[in-house]
Design a protein around this motif. Structure first.
Motif, mmCIF file in Angstrom:
data_model
loop_
_atom_site.group_PDB
_atom_site.id
_atom_site.type_symbol
_atom_site.label_atom_id
_atom_site.label_comp_id
_atom_site.label_asym_id
_atom_site.label_seq_id
_atom_site.Cartn_x
_atom_site.Cartn_y
_atom_site.Cartn_z
ATOM 1 N N ILE A 182 0.866 -1.183 0.000
ATOM 2 C CA ILE A 182 0.000 0.000 0.000
ATOM 3 C C ILE A 182 0.902 1.233 0.000
ATOM 4 O O ILE A 182 1.844 1.314 0.784
ATOM 5 N N GLY A 183 0.629 2.183 -0.886
ATOM 6 C CA GLY A 183 1.401 3.416 -0.929
ATOM 7 C C GLY A 183 0.805 4.443 0.029
ATOM 8 O O GLY A 183 -0.415 4.599 0.091
ATOM 9 N N VAL A 184 1.670 5.100 0.781
ATOM 10 C CA VAL A 184 1.198 6.155 1.683
ATOM 11 C C VAL A 184 1.984 7.431 1.397
ATOM 12 O O VAL A 184 3.212 7.442 1.456
ATOM 13 N N ASP B 243 -0.351 15.746 -4.082
ATOM 14 C CA ASP B 243 0.077 15.491 -5.451
ATOM 15 C C ASP B 243 0.224 13.983 -5.685
ATOM 16 O O ASP B 243 1.190 13.531 -6.281
ATOM 17 N N SER B 244 -0.738 13.212 -5.189
ATOM 18 C CA SER B 244 -0.586 11.762 -5.240
ATOM 19 C C SER B 244 -0.508 11.225 -6.669
ATOM 20 O O SER B 244 0.134 10.206 -6.912
ATOM 21 N N ASN C 162 -1.124 2.676 -5.952
ATOM 22 C CA ASN C 162 -2.152 3.580 -5.437
ATOM 23 C C ASN C 162 -1.703 4.184 -4.121
ATOM 24 O O ASN C 162 -1.125 3.486 -3.298
ATOM 25 N N PHE C 163 -1.966 5.454 -3.955
ATOM 26 C CA PHE C 163 -1.528 6.118 -2.729
ATOM 27 C C PHE C 163 -2.685 6.594 -1.879
ATOM 28 O O PHE C 163 -3.695 7.074 -2.398
ATOM 29 N N ILE C 164 -2.517 6.476 -0.582
ATOM 30 C CA ILE C 164 -3.432 7.094 0.366
ATOM 31 C C ILE C 164 -2.696 8.288 0.940
ATOM 32 O O ILE C 164 -1.546 8.160 1.357
#
Ligand SMILES: Nc1nc2c(ncn2[C@@H]2O[C@H](COP(=O)(O)OP(=O)(O)OP(=O)(O)O)[C@@H](O)[C@H]2O)c(=O)[nH]1
Ligand SMILES: [Mg+2]
Length: 405
Positions: free
Chosen positions: A121-123, A133-134, A144-146
């Motif tokens: 998971i991207g954070v 600016d994800s 995918n970023f949170i």
């Protein structure tokens, strides 16, 4: 919560550059100041394992790591340790600093994470400092970023929900110890001699966990000492499906247990539960093919204080030379890693692995396999030494077939 043994919990590893906010994120997710945070780069130097409860997820182990962009000789060593953490990681969290556009280090470690098939998971952290600016990071890293701020806690609940959702699909739960062999009403007899080796006032973890597993599958447990076994079998003869014994008592009781009742040991159950029983049995078979002066690696996952007569230092080498009838050289490794270069070894004898999780044990077995080095663990090895494998493997046809081949 502390009663879920650490090895059975989902392991979440946080990875990222120095100062990305990995430690801050752990504090923020748990609402506790448990990880050391500072503005100095490289605050976390060694992997830190924390058992904790993350709602709505439940008990997990969170692993804080050193930055993947560390420099210098020491830095290189730290990066190596961080990468070693992947062996135990069920779910990786890639922490990226929103104020930093350079993602070369992240690309590198993501490649390793993905090669190992670990979900990630991207954070994007520190969004309180920078507009979100994800999209840029998603495009650069294919992830995918949170977006969160460990400081203001924005997005943290969202992240925890995402982790809970991901973890549902992760097969981190180890297979059953015995439950897959137990139907409702099956009677399982546990033979637990109470001798000087037994801890005062309690049972040991493998016994407790096996009893619990039988209960989970609606079986019936009978727990006895070896001295009461014969009478117990007389009383419940037709109801008993499996007798599980402490390995030490195996020889003493094997003739008491009728042939139509399965008899196995906690060590064999654990060899399967923690590792790959078939591979370990292959390893035991290879003992007969050892040659004079072969070098053997004895690998223990914990660094317990060693006394005279220690199993790894004294007993295993002695038994192995007896069983193979060869003069052998021994090397030892202990702790969370095994030597990178295995080429000098002709066999690995590994401990039962109570201090490491299944993923890590499997990863070690696979490493041996890829190097064509037979690997056996203490449980299967001692089963061979005390001549119990033929009987103890009857519950496991594939392993039994290999043993008999
Ligand atoms: N403004 C802001 N600062 C943050 C945030 N998260 C972390 N920081 C700060 O960033 C610095 C580094 O945070 P750490 O949590 O120590 O970072 P780390 O990734 O663990 O760093 P190393 O242990 O050195 O690898 C500290 O000064 C934190 O206070 C955030 O969301 N917003
Ligand atoms: Mg840190």
């Amino acid at each position: 919560m502390n009663e879920t043994p650490r090895a059975n919990r989902l392991h979440i590893g946080l990875f990222g550059k120095r100062n990305a906010g990995k430690s801050s994120l752990i504090n923020s997710m748990t609402n506790q100041e448990i990880a050391l945070v500072s503005e100095t780069k490289g605050t976390t130097t060694d992997p830190v394992y924390k058992s904790m409860e993350i709602l709505p997820l439940g008990p997990v182990v969170v692993i804080d790591t050193a930055g993947i962009d560390d420099t210098g000789e020491l830095g290189k060593l730290r990066i190596k340790k961080t990468i070693g953490v992947l062996e135990k990681t069920d779910l990786a969290i890639m922490v990226v600093d929103a104020t930093d556009k350079n993602v070369d280090s992240e690309k590198k470690i993501l490649k390793t994470i993905k090669a190992k098939g670990i979900p990630v998971i991207g954070v994007l952290n520190k969004i309180d400092l920078k507009e979100n600016d994800s999209k840029y990071y998603e495009a650069e890293l294919g992830l995918n970023f949170i977006s969160v701020s460990a400081k203001t806690k924005e997005g943290i609940e969202n992240l925890k929900e995402k982790i809970a959702k991901y973890s549902k699909d992760i097969d981190y739960e180890e297979p059953s110890i015995i439950g897959d062999l137990v139907n409702r009403w099956d009677v399982i007899v546990h033979v637990t001699p109470i001798d000087e080796a037994a801890p005062k006032g309690r049972l040991i973890l493998p016994q407790v966990q096996t009893i619990r597993d039988v209960l989970d599958y609606n079986g019936i447990n009978i727990v006895v000492q070896d001295t009461e076994l014969k009478e117990t079998i007389n009383m419940f003869r037709d109801k008993i499906k499996i007798v599980v014994t402490d390995s030490q008592a195996f020889g003493k009781i094997r003739d008491i247990v009728p042939k139509d009742i399965y008899l196995t040991s906690y060590s064999i159950l654990y060899a399967r539960y923690k590792g790959d029983l078939v591979e370990l049995v292959k390893g035991a078979k290879a003992i007969k093919s050892l040659k004079n002066n072969d070098t053997i690696l004895i690998s223990e996952s914990c660094t317990h204080h060693r006394q005279k007569g220690d199993i790894g230092r004294d007993k295993i080498p002695k038994f192995l030379e007896e069983l193979s009838n060869k003069k052998l050289n021994f090397k030892w490794s202990s702790g969370t890693t095994i030597p990178e270069d295995l080429s000098m070894y002709k066999m690995i004898v590994h401990c039962g692995g109570c201090m490491i999780n299944r993923k890590q044990m499997i990863s070690r077995i696979n490493k041996a396999k890829n190097n064509n080095i037979p690997i056996v663990n203490y449980g299967v090895f001692l089963g061979f030494k005390f001549n119990v494998l033929d009987r103890a493997l009857e519950l496991f046809p594939e392993a039994k077939r290999i043993w008999n081949d």
